[in-house]
Design an enzyme around this catalytic site. Structure first.
Site, mmCIF file in Angstrom:
data_model
loop_
_atom_site.group_PDB
_atom_site.id
_atom_site.type_symbol
_atom_site.label_atom_id
_atom_site.label_comp_id
_atom_site.label_asym_id
_atom_site.label_seq_id
_atom_site.Cartn_x
_atom_site.Cartn_y
_atom_site.Cartn_z
ATOM 1 N N ARG A 132 34.834 54.280 5.377
ATOM 2 C CA ARG A 132 34.182 52.965 5.385
ATOM 3 C C ARG A 132 35.238 51.865 5.389
ATOM 4 N NH1 ARG A 132 28.878 53.545 3.987
ATOM 5 N NH2 ARG A 132 28.706 51.638 5.228
ATOM 6 N N HIS B 12 12.121 52.223 22.828
ATOM 7 C CA HIS B 12 12.693 52.479 21.503
ATOM 8 C C HIS B 12 11.643 52.437 20.397
ATOM 9 C CE1 HIS B 12 16.609 52.332 23.321
ATOM 10 N NE2 HIS B 12 16.434 51.075 23.730
ATOM 11 N N LYS C 35 17.328 51.171 -0.769
ATOM 12 C CA LYS C 35 17.177 50.900 0.661
ATOM 13 C C LYS C 35 15.880 51.478 1.224
ATOM 14 C CE LYS C 35 22.219 51.175 1.141
ATOM 15 N NZ LYS C 35 23.336 51.828 1.860
ATOM 16 N N ARG D 19 18.580 53.979 17.689
ATOM 17 C CA ARG D 19 19.451 55.134 17.442
ATOM 18 C C ARG D 19 18.700 56.344 16.878
ATOM 19 N NH1 ARG D 19 25.053 52.809 14.993
ATOM 20 N NH2 ARG D 19 25.727 54.897 15.603
ATOM 21 N N PRO E 45 20.739 48.234 6.823
ATOM 22 C CA PRO E 45 20.169 47.252 5.893
ATOM 23 C C PRO E 45 20.367 47.694 4.446
ATOM 24 C CG PRO E 45 18.647 47.700 7.689
ATOM 25 C CD PRO E 45 19.754 48.703 7.802
ATOM 26 N N GLU E 46 20.777 46.742 3.603
ATOM 27 C CA GLU E 46 20.952 46.999 2.182
ATOM 28 C C GLU E 46 19.792 46.346 1.427
ATOM 29 O OE1 GLU E 46 25.083 46.292 1.010
ATOM 30 O OE2 GLU E 46 25.689 46.437 3.105
#
Length: 295
Positions: free
Chosen positions: A271, A100, A59, A119, A2-3
């Site tokens: 990237r 999770h 962020k 993750r 997420p940005e």
């Protein structure tokens, strides 16, 4: 990851549901989630605190409590969701959801704020409050936020003066500007007609001003669209963004919407980068025309 626009919506979601609510119990089942103290200490110190203010820096999610500042970074897959009761929590799918969920914050009204991260890359920390957020260790090297009205071309020009790295990499450096990630960097460079391979030190003050103006325009439109959901970004009860439908180059496999030239994608410092080699020009100062760029 997420940005800034996506984190903005997470913060807004938390503010709508948590303002002035008290934490009566905290449970952390994955201790490495807590970055600056043992998980047990974190749970003890946050118990009894109220959520008072909700902020974002780049962020980072910043939640001001009564006596502490709670800092959270979602990294790749982190998500917050709120369930109405312990019974609803127990009804969540064990494989898809509950396994999770690595932190729970039980509120005075019985609701539970769950932190889910498939993750396990996300991190949280708790700090004594400071007047300046940059005095907090995780934020000490973070630059001005992308939407900070005091961010100016001179700030970027100063940071770019000795930087002989790709401009794309420069924009992703959170100590330069906080909140830009891979998706929006591609869109900003396309909007400013600058090649991702430009060296920051070769850009003019006008170039930097164009970058700031494009950044603000693109990110505000992304915020209005609820952010960008390409793989898995969501918040709350699966709220997703729609700005992916407005992307000009990132993830596009066809032709440039401006000139019709085929959009290229290449790796820059690991990237994947999308750009139009016809519209986006590589600027070089005369003294650097024969110098290779450092990647």
């Amino acid at each position: 990851m997420p940005e800034a626009p996506e984190v903005h919506h997470v913060v807004q979601y938390l503010q709508r549901h948590l303002a002035n609510q008290q934490i009566v119990q905290a449970i952390v089942t994955y201790p490495p989630l807590i970055d600056n103290m043992p998980a047990q200490n974190f749970c003890q110190q946050i118990q009894g605190q109220h959520f008072r203010q909700f902020k974002r820096l780049g962020k980072y999610i910043i939640l001001e409590l009564d006596d502490y500042t709670f800092v959270s970074h979602l990294r790749m897959e982190g998500k917050f969701l709120i369930v109405s009761s312990r019974e609803e929590f127990e009804q969540l799918d064990q494989v898809r959801d509950r396994k999770h969920i690595h932190a729970q914050f039980v509120l005075e009204d019985g609701r539970i704020v769950c932190y889910k991260d498939t993750r396990k890359f996300g991190r949280m920390s708790l700090w004594p409050q400071q007047d300046d957020l940059h005095h907090l260790k995780p934020l000490s090297k973070v630059g001005k936020d992308v939407l900070d009205p005091t961010l100016c071309a001179q700030d970027l020009l100063k940071k770019a003066s000795q930087r002989t790295i790709p401009l794309k990499t420069f924009l992703l450096d959170q100590s330069v500007i906080a909140g830009i990630g891979n998706i929006y960097a591609d869109e900003i460079l396309f909007a400013t007609c600058l090649s991702p391979y430009c060296m920051p030190c070769d850009l003019s003050k006008k170039d930097m001003q164009n970058i700031i103006e494009a950044t603000r325009s693109i990110l505000m439109r992304a915020i209005e669209a609820g952010g960008t959901t390409i793989l898995s970004f969501s918040y709350g009860s699966n709220h997703t963004g729609s700005f992916q439908n407005q992307l000009q180059v990132h993830g596009q496999k066809g032709n440039c919407p401006i000139c019709g030239h085929e959009i290229e994608h290449q790796k820059i410092n690991g990237r994947t980068t999308y750009f139009c080699p016809h519209c986006q020009k590589l600027k070089k100062k005369r003294s650097r025309k024969n110098n290779p760029i450092k990647e």
